[in-house]
Design a protein around this motif. Structure first.
Motif, PDB file in Angstrom:
ATOM      1  N   ASP A 136     -61.140 -50.264  73.250  1.00 45.01           N
ATOM      2  CA  ASP A 136     -61.048 -50.521  71.813  1.00 45.01           C
ATOM      3  C   ASP A 136     -61.172 -49.251  70.975  1.00 45.01           C
ATOM      4  OD1 ASP A 136     -63.617 -50.379  72.856  1.00 45.01           O
ATOM      5  OD2 ASP A 136     -64.496 -51.694  71.353  1.00 45.01           O
ATOM      6  N   ARG A 137     -61.664 -48.162  71.584  1.00 46.68           N
ATOM      7  CA  ARG A 137     -61.795 -46.884  70.874  1.00 46.68           C
ATOM      8  C   ARG A 137     -61.386 -45.749  71.807  1.00 46.68           C
ATOM      9  NH1 ARG A 137     -66.329 -49.945  69.500  1.00 46.68           N
ATOM     10  NH2 ARG A 137     -66.648 -50.302  67.264  1.00 46.68           N
ATOM     11  N   ARG A 138     -60.273 -45.908  72.442  1.00 43.22           N
ATOM     12  CA  ARG A 138     -59.883 -45.018  73.531  1.00 43.22           C
ATOM     13  C   ARG A 138     -59.711 -43.573  73.078  1.00 43.22           C
ATOM     14  NH1 ARG A 138     -55.619 -47.868  76.670  1.00 43.22           N
ATOM     15  NH2 ARG A 138     -57.395 -48.728  77.809  1.00 43.22           N
ATOM     16  N   GLY A 139     -58.961 -43.357  72.008  1.00 48.46           N
ATOM     17  CA  GLY A 139     -58.723 -41.991  71.549  1.00 48.46           C
ATOM     18  C   GLY A 139     -59.997 -41.312  71.094  1.00 48.46           C
ATOM     19  N   LEU A 140     -60.803 -42.027  70.315  1.00 44.66           N
ATOM     20  CA  LEU A 140     -62.048 -41.455  69.803  1.00 44.66           C
ATOM     21  C   LEU A 140     -63.017 -41.097  70.929  1.00 44.66           C
ATOM     22  CD1 LEU A 140     -64.066 -40.759  67.549  1.00 44.66           C
ATOM     23  CD2 LEU A 140     -64.716 -43.186  67.516  1.00 44.66           C
ATOM     24  N   CYS A 141     -63.248 -42.025  71.842  1.00 42.81           N
ATOM     25  CA  CYS A 141     -64.266 -41.805  72.870  1.00 42.81           C
ATOM     26  C   CYS A 141     -63.819 -40.803  73.934  1.00 42.81           C
ATOM     27  CB  CYS A 141     -64.670 -43.134  73.499  1.00 42.81           C
ATOM     28  SG  CYS A 141     -65.579 -44.194  72.340  1.00 42.81           S
ATOM     29  N   ALA A 142     -62.552 -40.819  74.295  1.00 41.36           N
ATOM     30  CA  ALA A 142     -62.055 -39.760  75.180  1.00 41.36           C
ATOM     31  C   ALA A 142     -62.194 -38.414  74.483  1.00 41.36           C
ATOM     32  CB  ALA A 142     -60.599 -40.022  75.552  1.00 41.36           C
ATOM     33  N   GLY A 143     -61.977 -38.399  73.166  1.00 41.89           N
ATOM     34  CA  GLY A 143     -62.131 -37.169  72.401  1.00 41.89           C
ATOM     35  C   GLY A 143     -63.565 -36.702  72.311  1.00 41.89           C
ATOM     36  N   VAL A 144     -64.511 -37.640  72.187  1.00 42.16           N
ATOM     37  CA  VAL A 144     -65.931 -37.269  72.133  1.00 42.16           C
ATOM     38  C   VAL A 144     -66.352 -36.599  73.439  1.00 42.16           C
ATOM     39  CG1 VAL A 144     -68.276 -38.204  72.106  1.00 42.16           C
ATOM     40  CG2 VAL A 144     -66.600 -38.994  70.426  1.00 42.16           C
ATOM     41  N   VAL A 145     -65.949 -37.174  74.567  1.00 45.56           N
ATOM     42  CA  VAL A 145     -66.316 -36.597  75.867  1.00 45.56           C
ATOM     43  C   VAL A 145     -65.609 -35.259  76.075  1.00 45.56           C
ATOM     44  CG1 VAL A 145     -66.190 -36.924  78.365  1.00 45.56           C
ATOM     45  CG2 VAL A 145     -66.809 -38.836  76.894  1.00 45.56           C
ATOM     46  N   ALA A 146     -64.316 -35.221  75.834  1.00 44.29           N
ATOM     47  CA  ALA A 146     -63.579 -33.963  75.987  1.00 44.29           C
ATOM     48  C   ALA A 146     -64.069 -32.925  74.988  1.00 44.29           C
ATOM     49  CB  ALA A 146     -62.083 -34.209  75.807  1.00 44.29           C
ATOM     50  N   GLY A 147     -64.496 -33.389  73.798  1.00 44.89           N
ATOM     51  CA  GLY A 147     -65.002 -32.479  72.777  1.00 44.89           C
ATOM     52  C   GLY A 147     -66.244 -31.745  73.220  1.00 44.89           C
ATOM     53  N   ALA A 148     -67.076 -32.402  74.016  1.00 45.04           N
ATOM     54  CA  ALA A 148     -68.277 -31.739  74.525  1.00 45.04           C
ATOM     55  C   ALA A 148     -67.907 -30.563  75.413  1.00 45.04           C
ATOM     56  CB  ALA A 148     -69.130 -32.745  75.301  1.00 45.04           C
ATOM     57  N   PHE A 149     -66.814 -30.699  76.165  1.00 46.60           N
ATOM     58  CA  PHE A 149     -66.344 -29.600  77.007  1.00 46.60           C
ATOM     59  C   PHE A 149     -65.874 -28.433  76.156  1.00 46.60           C
ATOM     60  CE2 PHE A 149     -63.031 -27.724  79.908  1.00 46.60           C
ATOM     61  CZ  PHE A 149     -63.915 -27.281  80.867  1.00 46.60           C
ATOM     62  N   GLY A 150     -65.255 -28.735  75.015  1.00 48.71           N
ATOM     63  CA  GLY A 150     -64.806 -27.673  74.122  1.00 48.71           C
ATOM     64  C   GLY A 150     -65.925 -27.069  73.298  1.00 48.71           C
ATOM     65  N   PHE A 151     -66.907 -27.913  72.926  1.00 48.43           N
ATOM     66  CA  PHE A 151     -67.978 -27.486  72.031  1.00 48.43           C
ATOM     67  C   PHE A 151     -69.145 -26.826  72.753  1.00 48.43           C
ATOM     68  CE2 PHE A 151     -72.058 -28.606  69.956  1.00 48.43           C
ATOM     69  CZ  PHE A 151     -71.893 -27.929  68.753  1.00 48.43           C
ATOM     70  N   GLY A 152     -69.319 -27.122  74.044  1.00 47.48           N
ATOM     71  CA  GLY A 152     -70.512 -26.714  74.765  1.00 47.48           C
ATOM     72  C   GLY A 152     -70.831 -25.233  74.675  1.00 47.48           C
ATOM     73  N   THR A 153     -69.819 -24.388  74.754  1.00 48.84           N
ATOM     74  CA  THR A 153     -70.059 -22.949  74.746  1.00 48.84           C
ATOM     75  C   THR A 153     -70.533 -22.457  73.389  1.00 48.84           C
ATOM     76  OG1 THR A 153     -68.385 -22.702  76.466  1.00 48.84           O
ATOM     77  CG2 THR A 153     -69.013 -20.715  75.318  1.00 48.84           C
ATOM     78  N   ALA A 154     -70.284 -23.216  72.321  1.00 52.01           N
ATOM     79  CA  ALA A 154     -70.778 -22.817  71.002  1.00 52.01           C
ATOM     80  C   ALA A 154     -72.303 -22.727  71.002  1.00 52.01           C
ATOM     81  CB  ALA A 154     -70.305 -23.807  69.940  1.00 52.01           C
ATOM     82  N   LEU A 155     -72.964 -23.530  71.846  1.00 51.85           N
ATOM     83  CA  LEU A 155     -74.428 -23.526  71.913  1.00 51.85           C
ATOM     84  C   LEU A 155     -74.965 -22.321  72.681  1.00 51.85           C
ATOM     85  CD1 LEU A 155     -74.958 -27.303  72.795  1.00 51.85           C
ATOM     86  CD2 LEU A 155     -75.052 -26.242  70.532  1.00 51.85           C
ATOM     87  N   THR A 156     -74.166 -21.765  73.564  1.00 55.22           N
ATOM     88  CA  THR A 156     -74.664 -20.718  74.470  1.00 55.22           C
ATOM     89  C   THR A 156     -73.891 -19.405  74.380  1.00 55.22           C
ATOM     90  OG1 THR A 156     -73.256 -21.652  76.216  1.00 55.22           O
ATOM     91  CG2 THR A 156     -75.554 -22.384  76.133  1.00 55.22           C
ATOM     92  N   PHE A 157     -72.860 -19.339  73.545  1.00 54.24           N
ATOM     93  CA  PHE A 157     -72.010 -18.144  73.472  1.00 54.24           C
ATOM     94  C   PHE A 157     -72.830 -16.900  73.142  1.00 54.24           C
ATOM     95  CE2 PHE A 157     -68.915 -15.197  71.661  1.00 54.24           C
ATOM     96  CZ  PHE A 157     -67.815 -15.354  72.495  1.00 54.24           C
ATOM     97  N   LEU A 158     -73.627 -16.965  72.080  1.00 53.61           N
ATOM     98  CA  LEU A 158     -74.436 -15.805  71.691  1.00 53.61           C
ATOM     99  C   LEU A 158     -75.553 -15.500  72.692  1.00 53.61           C
ATOM    100  CD1 LEU A 158     -74.687 -16.063  67.801  1.00 53.61           C
ATOM    101  CD2 LEU A 158     -73.285 -14.526  69.177  1.00 53.61           C
ATOM    102  N   PRO A 159     -76.313 -16.509  73.172  1.00 54.55           N
ATOM    103  CA  PRO A 159     -77.330 -16.194  74.182  1.00 54.55           C
ATOM    104  C   PRO A 159     -76.767 -15.525  75.433  1.00 54.55           C
ATOM    105  CG  PRO A 159     -77.733 -18.366  73.277  1.00 54.55           C
ATOM    106  CD  PRO A 159     -76.422 -17.906  72.730  1.00 54.55           C
ATOM    107  N   ILE A 160     -75.605 -15.992  75.901  1.00 54.98           N
ATOM    108  CA  ILE A 160     -74.988 -15.357  77.070  1.00 54.98           C
ATOM    109  C   ILE A 160     -74.568 -13.932  76.739  1.00 54.98           C
ATOM    110  CG2 ILE A 160     -73.000 -15.402  78.623  1.00 54.98           C
ATOM    111  CD1 ILE A 160     -73.133 -18.436  78.574  1.00 54.98           C
TER     112      ILE A 160
END
Length: 464
Positions: A136-160
């Motif tokens: 019922d929310r296929r595009g949104l929820c697939a995007g939320v999960v895939a978005g975490a893969f794209g967003f994850g490095t934003a949390l650690t880019f500077l520390p690394i």
């Protein structure tokens, strides 16, 4: 109430918790791809290798990640994701630990292959969970999960980046390798697929509205049946074209910035143009995936693809003119990453729409191998073109052209193709002898066309 009690009462009550577990696991594997650019200079120096040789490691990671996704997708569809994801967490952690102690290109390549296998299992499992739990929310929820893969490095880019500058690349790989592997393992127990015949509450009333905007199949196509349709190859070609441009910036961002002095050009808050772009790019890439997934749920998959691909092509063309300007470099690369991120919500959603949800994990795994093809162009291919021309501009021109071509294909080829299939009932198989139906599937109505049908009742089995 405990997780198990929530499951027993109604499996659908815990589907958002499962989605959050998928998000956490995807955040943990993001650095394997998107932080790679931070290590390239250090690796070329420590291994006494050229950029082209080091980038082969990135391509091997992407190829290992993508080529095994169809196999892991099949295993997930058959046995469930918990055990596979926990094993993948070990691989994810071990890959960076191994890379941190590598003293040869061979060791680096092997470590990247190991990481690619782990990341592929996590990626395929989590996207499959989102597609199956949220019709019922296929595009949104697939995007939320895939978005975490794209967003994850934003949390650690500077520390690394800071750890590399202060302690070197080896400690950074060791520390973050341990953290990333542990997070994936911790998230795995919450990952399950929906029971047979499960449908979300209110699905019958929502189905007609969804099909009016985004036609969804009333039949489940097996992977073998899917690859015998022309529609699949159009989708595959489009994803390859767009993935090339996004992956090129993901892996070559630091070398490009260094070429134009943007790694030392201070823009704001004491941050260089490269550092600021790295943060903005990952943030925009992560936000794009649920955003465009949500948009596509409302205006259609192919209209959204054409919009995003055109936006990315224009942004790349503009960057080729202003790449040496620090502010423009930050803003335009952010827009490029934003427009590129859509493919990781739109294409899995389109595959499930067209070919049904039952084999969605495996079917999208096959589609996802297009990223492996693109990585060859984005890693050593782009570096080779740059070395031959002594400029990044020809690479950018090719990238812009690929996006414009994909936009044209989406709106002038895919959209009419799907509309024709739905309204005319004419199939376009590559094989004139269709495969015998899978005995586990429901009967296919006469209106079924290349995996898409005129809206018809969806049986429980079709949603299992």
């Amino acid at each position: 109430m405990s997780f198990n009690a929530l499951e027993q009462r109604d499996p659908g009550n815990s589907r958002w918790l499962k989605l959050m577990a998928c998000v956490v696991a995807m955040l943990a594997i993001a650095n394997l791809q998107y932080a790679w650019t931070l290590f390239t200079d250090s690796l070329t120096e420590s291994l006494h290798a050229s950029l082209h040789q080091v980038e082969i490691g990135f391509s091997l990671f992407i190829i290992a990640q993508t080529i095994l996704v169809p196999i892991t997708g099949y295993l997930v569809d058959r046995f469930g994701p918990r055990l596979l994801v926990s094993i993948a967490g070990v691989f994810v952690g071990a890959s960076w630990i191994w890379a941190g102690v590598a003293h040869s290109l061979g060791e680096l390549y092997a470590a990247n292959v190991l990481g690619g296998i782990g990341a592929g299992v996590v990626y395929g499992s989590t996207i499959g969970i989102a597609l199956k739990w949220f019709p019922d929310r296929r595009g949104l929820c697939a995007g939320v999960v895939a978005g975490a893969f794209g967003f994850g490095t934003a949390l650690t880019f500077l520390p690394i980046q800071w750890m590399i500058e202060s302690s070197g690349h080896r400690p950074a790989l060791l520390v973050f390798g341990i953290i990333q592997g542990a997070v994936v393992i911790a998230a795995s127990p919450f990952m399950t697929m929906p029971p047979v015949n499960w449908l979300p509450a209110g699905w019958e009333s929502a189905k007609a509205k969804i099909n009016a905007r985004v036609p969804q199949s009333s039949r489940n196509y097996t992977p073998r049946e899917m690859i015998k349709t022309g529609t699949f190859y159009v989708l595959y070609s489009m994803m390859t074209l767009v993935a090339f441009s996004g992956l090129m910036f993901a892996v070559q961002l630091k070398p490009i910035a260094k070429t134009y002095g943007l790694d030392v050009a201070i823009v704001a808050g004491g941050l260089s143009a490269l550092s600021l772009a790295g943060l903005l790019d990952r943030l925009m890439n992560g936000l794009a995936r649920p955003f465009f997934g949500w948009i596509s749920d409302h205006i259609g998959r192919y209209e959204t693809m054409a919009l995003a691909f055109t936006m990315e092509g224009l942004a790349i063309a503009a960057l080729s003119l202003f790449v040496d300007k620090p502010i423009w470099f930050v803003l335009l690369t952010g827009l490029i990453f934003f427009a590129w991120g859509d493919i990781y919500s739109l294409f899995p959603s389109a595959i499930a729409d067209i070919y049904g949800p039952k084999y969605a994990t495996t079917n999208y795994g096959i589609q996802y191998t297009s990223k492996g093809v693109a990585s060859i162009l984005a890693g050593p291919g782009a570096a080779l073109i740059k070395d031959m021309s002594d400029s990044w501009l020809p690479v950018m021109w090719i990238m812009a052209a690929c996006n414009f071509l994909a936009a044209i294909m989406a709106i002038f080829w895919m959209k009419p193709m799907v509309k024709s299939l739905v309204t005319s009932g004419v199939t376009t198989p590559l094989d004139s002898h269709p495969e015998s139906p899978d005995p586990r599937q429901e009967p296919v109505s006469d209106s079924a066309v290349d995996g898409i049908s005129v809206p018809a009742p969806v049986t429980d089995q079709s949603m299992s």
